[in-house]
Design an enzyme around this catalytic site. Structure first.
Site, PDB file in Angstrom:
ATOM      1  CB  CYS A   1      -0.855  -0.057   1.254  1.00 54.19           C
ATOM      2  SG  CYS A   1      -1.786   1.404   1.479  1.00 54.19           S
ATOM      3  N   GLY A   2       0.881   1.959  -1.115  1.00 53.31           N
ATOM      4  CA  GLY A   2       1.806   3.083  -1.291  1.00 53.31           C
ATOM      5  C   GLY A   2       1.497   4.274  -0.409  1.00 53.31           C
ATOM      6  CG  ASN A   3      -1.637   7.087  -1.110  1.00 57.00           C
ATOM      7  OD1 ASN A   3      -0.770   7.893  -1.420  1.00 57.00           O
ATOM      8  ND2 ASN A   3      -2.675   6.831  -1.875  1.00 57.00           N
TER       9      ASN A   3
ATOM     10  CG  ASN B   1      -0.838  -3.457  -4.847  1.00 54.68           C
ATOM     11  OD1 ASN B   1       0.056  -3.038  -5.572  1.00 54.68           O
ATOM     12  ND2 ASN B   1      -1.617  -2.649  -4.163  1.00 54.68           N
TER      13      ASN B   1
ATOM     14  CG  HIS C   1      -2.038  -1.545  -9.670  1.00 58.03           C
ATOM     15  ND1 HIS C   1      -2.884  -0.694  -9.004  1.00 58.03           N
ATOM     16  CD2 HIS C   1      -1.111  -1.942  -8.776  1.00 58.03           C
ATOM     17  CE1 HIS C   1      -2.468  -0.564  -7.743  1.00 58.03           C
ATOM     18  NE2 HIS C   1      -1.395  -1.307  -7.578  1.00 58.03           N
TER      19      HIS C   1
ATOM     20  CD  GLU D   1      -7.153   1.789  -3.095  1.00 57.12           C
ATOM     21  OE1 GLU D   1      -7.080   0.958  -2.159  1.00 57.12           O
ATOM     22  OE2 GLU D   1      -6.777   2.960  -2.987  1.00 57.12           O
ATOM     23  NE  ARG D   2      -6.244  -6.713  -4.249  1.00 55.85           N
ATOM     24  CZ  ARG D   2      -5.116  -7.423  -4.186  1.00 55.85           C
ATOM     25  NH1 ARG D   2      -5.006  -8.553  -4.854  1.00 55.85           N
ATOM     26  NH2 ARG D   2      -4.073  -6.996  -3.497  1.00 55.85           N
TER      27      ARG D   2
ATOM     28  CB  CYS E   1      -4.434   4.119  -5.408  1.00 57.72           C
ATOM     29  SG  CYS E   1      -3.756   2.450  -5.404  1.00 57.72           S
TER      30      CYS E   1
ATOM     31  N   GLY F   1      -1.048   2.389  -7.268  1.00 61.14           N
ATOM     32  CA  GLY F   1      -1.733   2.598  -8.549  1.00 61.14           C
ATOM     33  C   GLY F   1      -1.085   3.702  -9.362  1.00 61.14           C
TER      34      GLY F   1
HETATM   35  O1  ZDP Z   1      -4.190  -4.000  -3.583  1.00 63.34           O
HETATM   36  C1  ZDP Z   1      -5.170  -3.661  -2.893  1.00 63.34           C
HETATM   37  O2  ZDP Z   1      -6.015  -4.485  -2.498  1.00 63.34           O
HETATM   38  C2  ZDP Z   1      -5.315  -2.183  -2.537  1.00 63.34           C
HETATM   39  N1  ZDP Z   1      -6.674  -1.873  -2.167  1.00 63.34           N
HETATM   40  C3  ZDP Z   1      -4.357  -1.918  -1.419  1.00 63.34           C
HETATM   41  C4  ZDP Z   1      -4.275  -0.476  -1.020  1.00 63.34           C
HETATM   42  C5  ZDP Z   1      -3.463   0.340  -2.017  1.00 63.34           C
HETATM   43  C6  ZDP Z   1      -3.354   1.788  -1.638  1.00 63.34           C
HETATM   44  N2  ZDP Z   1      -4.461   2.564  -2.024  1.00 63.34           N
HETATM   45  C7  ZDP Z   1      -2.089   2.420  -2.173  1.00 63.34           C
HETATM   46  O3  ZDP Z   1      -1.942   3.628  -1.961  1.00 63.34           O
HETATM   47  O4  ZDP Z   1      -1.222   1.760  -2.738  1.00 63.34           O
HETATM   48  C8  ZDP Z   1      -3.330   1.944  -0.203  1.00 63.34           C
END
Ligand code: ZDP
Length: 281
Positions: A75-77, A166, A168, A217-218, A226, A229
């Site tokens: 999760c980047g943020n 993750n 995308h 988002e998943r 994101c 993302g």
């Molecule tokens: O891969 C997933 O299931 C995302 N929902 C994780 C969260 C990603 C996030 N929004 C980001 O900033 O990378 C926190």
């Protein structure tokens, strides 16, 4: 009553942060995380992040549950928020905080660095591009998924897939504002070609160094930003010859700056991370 928490956000992508440094297991179950993330019956957040003890050659471990209770790899943020959270905890405890961290995640070691400006720059590692690594059944397992057609909602979309740990799926469009994200998002997320579901980004190239992005988002639905993302989208833009290796991404919650290093292929993401409030639940 009894568990102290703090809420942080990175460009409106908001997280509940828990000080889990003294216990290897997350303080909440996925079901409790769902309840805490509920915006009417709980605290309200896009996810819960646990700052856990170090593993291997790192300073800490991060785990995150999405607002639906599923566990993403990265999760980047969220990792910018976790760095700010750790710096706040360390400053309260010892009067100072380290300028950078090595954090163990399910996507490998990720390294955030605190900027003097208050922003956080994160070495997000290298993107993974082969279909089997995303994972997706589009194309063939050992080839990249660049500009391939995908049928969603009775329409053909040209998609590019990138994993930042993750998954995308990125689609370039003329006008992101015109995309019915609420109805399209879930159909991308649950499309049978994505066995682990997918995060979905729509990108409008304003200039080669300035992209507009909207995301479904998943496990969390529409969010204001994101980080993984944004990194994946810049990579998709470069692979399609649509943008520079360094660009600003305008998200509904604000801007992120992303650079894809030519020398080591690592992605670097710079953006804010802010404390909203703290409490006990
Ligand atoms: O891969 C997933 O299931 C995302 N929902 C994780 C969260 C990603 C996030 N929004 C980001 O900033 O990378 C926190």
């Amino acid at each position: 009553m009894g568990i102290a928490f703090r809420k942080y956000h990175g460009l409106g992508n908001d997280f509940i942060l828990l000080d889990n440094r003294h216990q290897p297991e997350p303080l909440l179950t996925p079901e409790e995380a769902v309840q805490w993330c509920d915006r009417h019956f709980g605290i309200g957040a896009d996810g819960v992040i646990f700052a856990l003890p170090a593993q291997g050659d790192t300073d800490y471990t991060m785990r995150i549950f999405n607002s639906d209770g599923s566990e993403p790899e990265m999760c980047g943020n969220g990792i910018r928020c976790m760095a700010r959270f750790l710096a706040d905890l360390e400053t309260a405890e010892t009067g100072s905080a380290r300028p950078n961290y090595r954090i163990h995640t399910l996507a490998g070691v990720i390294s955030p660095r605190m900027e003097v400006s208050g922003d956080v720059t994160v070495d997000m590692g290298v993107p993974r591009l082969l279909a089997a690594e995303i994972p997706t059944t589009l194309g063939t397992p050992d080839s990249k998924v660049i500009d391939l057609p995908l049928e969603v909602a009775g329409q053909s979309w040209q998609v590019t897939c990138v994993s930042m740990g993750n998954p995308h799926c990125i689609t370039f469009v003329e006008d992101v504002a015109a995309i019915p994200l609420e109805t399209l998002g879930p159909q991308f997320e649950h499309h049978p070609v994505f066995p682990k579901r997918i995060n979905t980004e729509f990108i409008q190239v304003v200039r080669p160094d300035y992209l507009k992005m909207r995301v479904w988002e998943r496990g969390a639905g529409i969010t204001l930003a994101c980080g993984t993302g944004a990194c994946a989208s810049l990579v998709a833009g470069v692979l399609n010859g649509k943008c520079d290796r360094s660009a600003t991404l305008e998200l509904p919650g604000g801007n992120l700056h992303i650079t894809w290093s030519e020398t080591d292929q690592h992605l670097f993401m710079t953006g804010p991370a802010e404390l909203v409030f703290m409490g006990e639940a």
